[in-house]
Design an enzyme around this catalytic site. Structure first.
Site, PDB file in Angstrom:
ATOM      1  N   ASP A 287      45.115  38.996  37.604  1.00 40.69           N
ATOM      2  CA  ASP A 287      44.525  37.896  36.834  1.00 40.69           C
ATOM      3  C   ASP A 287      45.477  37.364  35.767  1.00 40.69           C
ATOM      4  OD1 ASP A 287      42.916  36.133  35.572  1.00 40.69           O
ATOM      5  OD2 ASP A 287      41.317  37.537  35.096  1.00 40.69           O
TER       6      ASP A 287
ATOM      7  N   SER B   6      42.300  32.354  37.169  1.00 39.45           N
ATOM      8  CA  SER B   6      41.132  33.108  37.608  1.00 39.45           C
ATOM      9  C   SER B   6      40.119  32.154  38.248  1.00 39.45           C
ATOM     10  CB  SER B   6      40.537  33.878  36.430  1.00 39.45           C
ATOM     11  OG  SER B   6      39.572  34.799  36.873  1.00 39.45           O
TER      12      SER B   6
END
EC number: 3.1.1.-
Length: 788
Positions: free
Chosen positions: A490, A344
């Site tokens: 993610d 991320s």
């Protein structure tokens, strides 16, 4: 006038964006978002039909090439879906062109997409009547119980913090700690830490070599034997002893408790051991007694035994900018590992670190870098309508353009590795919850464009929609979709810290984890202290040489552990029974039950006001504060990392000097080239067949295996050979880390290994002690005592 006087950022004026690549990315996203492909007819189409479809696709592609990325959404109606690279598995791609009749394509709405996502996740175990009746009552009961446990946990933590603040950190002790926290650089921090150690009488702890968390006797014997062999010039025997003691956590010297009883420093015996090992490694490198092939085998062996070090940067929204300070502290001390992973927001910092050289990185890790961090610049009246229309706050195309600066344009993982020598790893998760996770790096996806993996790793539901990965086609020099059956999102949803994957690909046995996830930081509690931050013990006890204590006392520590383990247990039950609703097409139970820590875990302090900026871009002032906060969080761990990497660098130095070039790969060792050993050393010598010269070596053959022209290139998707220590049962890293996170695995590996020393340390001790007792030739030593 203000703009003309401001300090210019390195590479600030360079535009790395390739609009052709952005356009290709937009095409892939537009096709995926606006159309769904239904099941194809089982009967195959005729060859005339296939050629007609191919001509149609070619014509449509030429028309789309003339459009900009922003015009694609209205130009794709009625056109064929572009070919994607599909696969049966991560290593078995099939590039097939499927002709799809237009009658089989229909418009897909956002609501139907969400409903379909729920139907995909729903499984047969949810269909029973008892599950339907009892699911929500059980979930509500467990949620209420967890809330009560969290409340009691907060009370215990508040009691510990208040007792330390009012009863322990008072007077001059508090002044010295505040002075330590205000240090501006590492040199100043070391001086302040030593001053605090002397005031608390902690420096005397280092003088006594005895400690229950490592085998001091084995370390003393090893130092003595290494020194005597080195001084006597018995280089062959010296090499054999080094084979036994250069390995992960030998005799417990990598136990965190050895660095958790002082603000700066460890046992003097440990420092002496590390210095002696480095000197002996240099002695082996320069030795004329040892043959070239024996040196080469030796360094390959100890490299596998010792493993590699990796830096892992967690996700955590805008808290991740603190990672810049972590990287800066390591870089300034020449300790930045060559293997870096990021998830991320942490992937953005990892990408910047791996696409720039050391000199370039030092110029970029400054507050002025905030000018390039503009991901959240859209005002509310822009992103709210976007979120209502698309289900995501941010626009994928805009983020792709902004990420190009941090990745030096459309750089691939292989190109990044060739430029800087650093191995970048980005963790991504398929949008389908049942598909396998992929760690993008120069082995699994060398031609994948880094910025596309960054977007995928940042695609949190509701924040950014899942995206398609892109790769460079080496034959046509174009950018094509790199889709293994689904879009990607993610990586922190399932694997925030991919330690096991790093061990598989790179033999990583030591991990430096910078953890800034706010939902995990709350549960950080080091009952026995952590590296560079010992437990706050009253000064009267330290002057009596009583250095061990638990934070808040035994009762408070026991309650903290009890409540945390109870919370973990009930969260695990929610996951096992599949009670949690799948909001936004995602199973959210994994975000609490992962492994969030490593061999060393850094937890930068977050203040309450920092949560106000959790989804906002930093100003230069705030980024300067984050850089300083990250550096100060890293300073206490620098010494531990330095000790670990000093041996690792010495081994790498030996490998580089003894590595065979490509022109001499046909050379093989012969019996005539073997060196003479003492009788006891000969018994312990490794057989040549155990490490054949033709065996794949991940370090020495990266260029060959990952070269674009190699037959094992990712275009061919040949399974990479990972024999370099990857198949070793003990290769995986299971450090005791009871202080961090909520992972059940972390709690199971408590630090009681210091008392028993573990099976691995016992084996190393038996090996060395048996060698030392081998003064007479009558003593029989067996190869099984040698640890590899």
């Amino acid at each position: 006038m203000e703009k003309t006087n401001r300090k210019k950022l390195f590479d600030e004026d360079i535009d790395y964006v390739n609009e052709d690549h952005i356009s290709s990315f937009a095409k892939a996203l537009a096709w995926e978002e606006q159309y769904e492909i239904l099941e194809n007819e089982k009967s195959g189409a005729s060859s005339d039909k296939e050629s007609q479809d191919a001509a149609t696709i070619q014509k449509e592609t030429e028309e789309l090439d003339d459009l900009g990325a922003d015009e694609l959404s209205t130009a794709l109606n009625g056109m064929h879906k572009p070919d994607l690279i599909s696969s049966k598995s991560d290593w078995w791609p099939i590039n097939t062109s499927k002709s799809i009749p237009k009658t089989k394509i229909r418009k897909k709405s956002k609501k139907s997409s969400v409903n379909e996502g729920h139907s995909k996740i729903t499984n047969e175990f949810r269909s029973s009547a008892s599950y339907t009746m009892l699911r929500w009552p059980i979930l509500i009961f467990i949620s209420c119980w967890i809330s009560l446990l969290c409340f009691m946990y907060i009370i215990v933590r508040a009691y510990v913090a208040l007792s330390e603040y009012f009863l322990t950190w008072v007077g001059k002790r508090k002044e010295l700690r505040n002075k330590l926290r205000a240090s501006q650089n590492y040199e100043e921090w070391v001086q302040n830490a030593l001053e605090l150690d002397r005031f608390l009488n902690l420096d005397k702890w280092s003088e006594n070599p005895k400690f229950s968390y490592y085998d001091s006797k084995t370390v003393e014997l090893t130092i003595s034997k290494l020194a005597s062999l080195r001084e006597e010039g018995r280089d062959n025997d010296l090499m054999v002893i080094l084979q036994g003691c250069i390995k992960k956590n030998f005799a417990g010297i990598e136990n965190r408790q050895l660095y958790s009883h002082r603000y700066y420093g460890t046992k003097y015996l440990v420092e002496k051991y590390i210095d002696e090992v480095i000197v002996c490694i240099d002695k082996v490198i320069e030795s004329q007694q040892i043959s070239f092939n024996d040196k080469r085998r030796f360094f390959r062996t100890v490299s596998k035994n010792y493993g590699k070090t990796a830096l892992c940067l967690s996700g955590g929204a805008c808290f991740t900018y603190t990672h810049f300070g972590i990287v800066k502290a390591l870089l300034d001390n020449d300790l930045l590992p060559s293997i870096i992973s990021g998830t991320s927001g942490g992937g953005l910092i990892a990408a910047l670190s791996c696409t720039r050289t050391d000199d370039e990185l030092k110029k970029l890790l400054v507050p002025e870098l905030a000018r390039k961090i503009t991901a959240c610049e859209d005002p509310w009246y822009v992103w709210i309508p976007r979120w209502w229309r698309t289900g995501a706050r941010f626009d994928s195309l805009e983020w792709a353009r902004k990420a190009n600066f941090f990745t030096r344009g459309s750089t691939t993982f292989y190109e990044s590795f060739k430029r800087t020598g650093r191995r970048l790893n980005i963790s991504t998760v398929p949008s389908n919850p049942h598909s396998p996770v992929i760690l993008c790096n120069n082995i699994t996806s060398p031609n994948c464009i880094i910025w596309s993996s960054l977007l995928a790793s940042s695609a949190v539901p509701g924040i950014l929609n899942p995206v398609v990965l892109l790769m460079k086609d080496l034959k046509t020099d174009r950018v094509v979709p790199f889709s293994l059956g689904s879009k990607w999102r993610d990586g922190s949803l399932r694997t925030d810290i991919p330690i096991d994957a790093l061990n598989t690909y790179y033999n990583v046995n030591f991990s430096i984890v910078s953890q800034v996830n706010p939902h995990i930081s709350l549960f950080f509690f080091a009952p026995k202290g952590t590296v560079g931050r010992p437990v706050a013990i009253p000064r009267r006890k330290t002057h009596k040489e009583k250095y061990a204590s638990l934070r808040g006392g035994f009762i408070a520590t026991a309650l903290e552990q009890l409540f945390k383990l109870e919370i973990t247990k009930w969260l695990q039950m929610i996951k096992s029974l599949d009670l949690l609703p799948h909001l936004l097409e995602q199973d959210w139970s994994n975000i609490w039950l992962q492994r969030f820590s490593g061999s060393i875990t850094i937890w930068p302090r977050n203040r309450l006001k920092d949560f106000w900026y959790i989804l906002s871009d930093p100003t230069e002032e705030r980024l300067a504060e984050m850089l300083s906060k990250g550096e100060r969080a890293m300073f206490p761990r620098i010494l531990f990392v330095k000790h670990r990497l000093s041996i690792e660098k010495a081994i790498e130095k030996g490998r580089k000097q003894t590595k065979l070039s490509a022109n001499f790969n046909t050379l093989t060792s012969s019996d005539s080239g073997r060196t003479e050993l003492s009788p006891e050393a000969a018994e312990l010598q490794v057989e040549p067949a155990m490490f054949d010269d033709d065996e794949y070596d991940s370090d020495s053959s990266d260029d060959e295996v990952l070269s674009p022209n190699n037959k094992k290139h990712i275009d061919k998707f040949g399974t990479p050979n990972t024999e370099d220590g990857d198949d070793d049962e003990d290769a995986y890293e299971y450090y005791d880390d009871d202080d961090y996170g909520l992972s059940t695995e972390d709690e199971a590996n408590q630090e009681n290994t210091g008392n028993s020393q573990g099976e691995e340390n016992d084996t190393g001790s038996r090996f060395l002690k048996s060698f030392f007792r081998a003064g007479s030739r009558d003593s029989k030593l067996h190869r099984r005592n040698t640890v590899f």
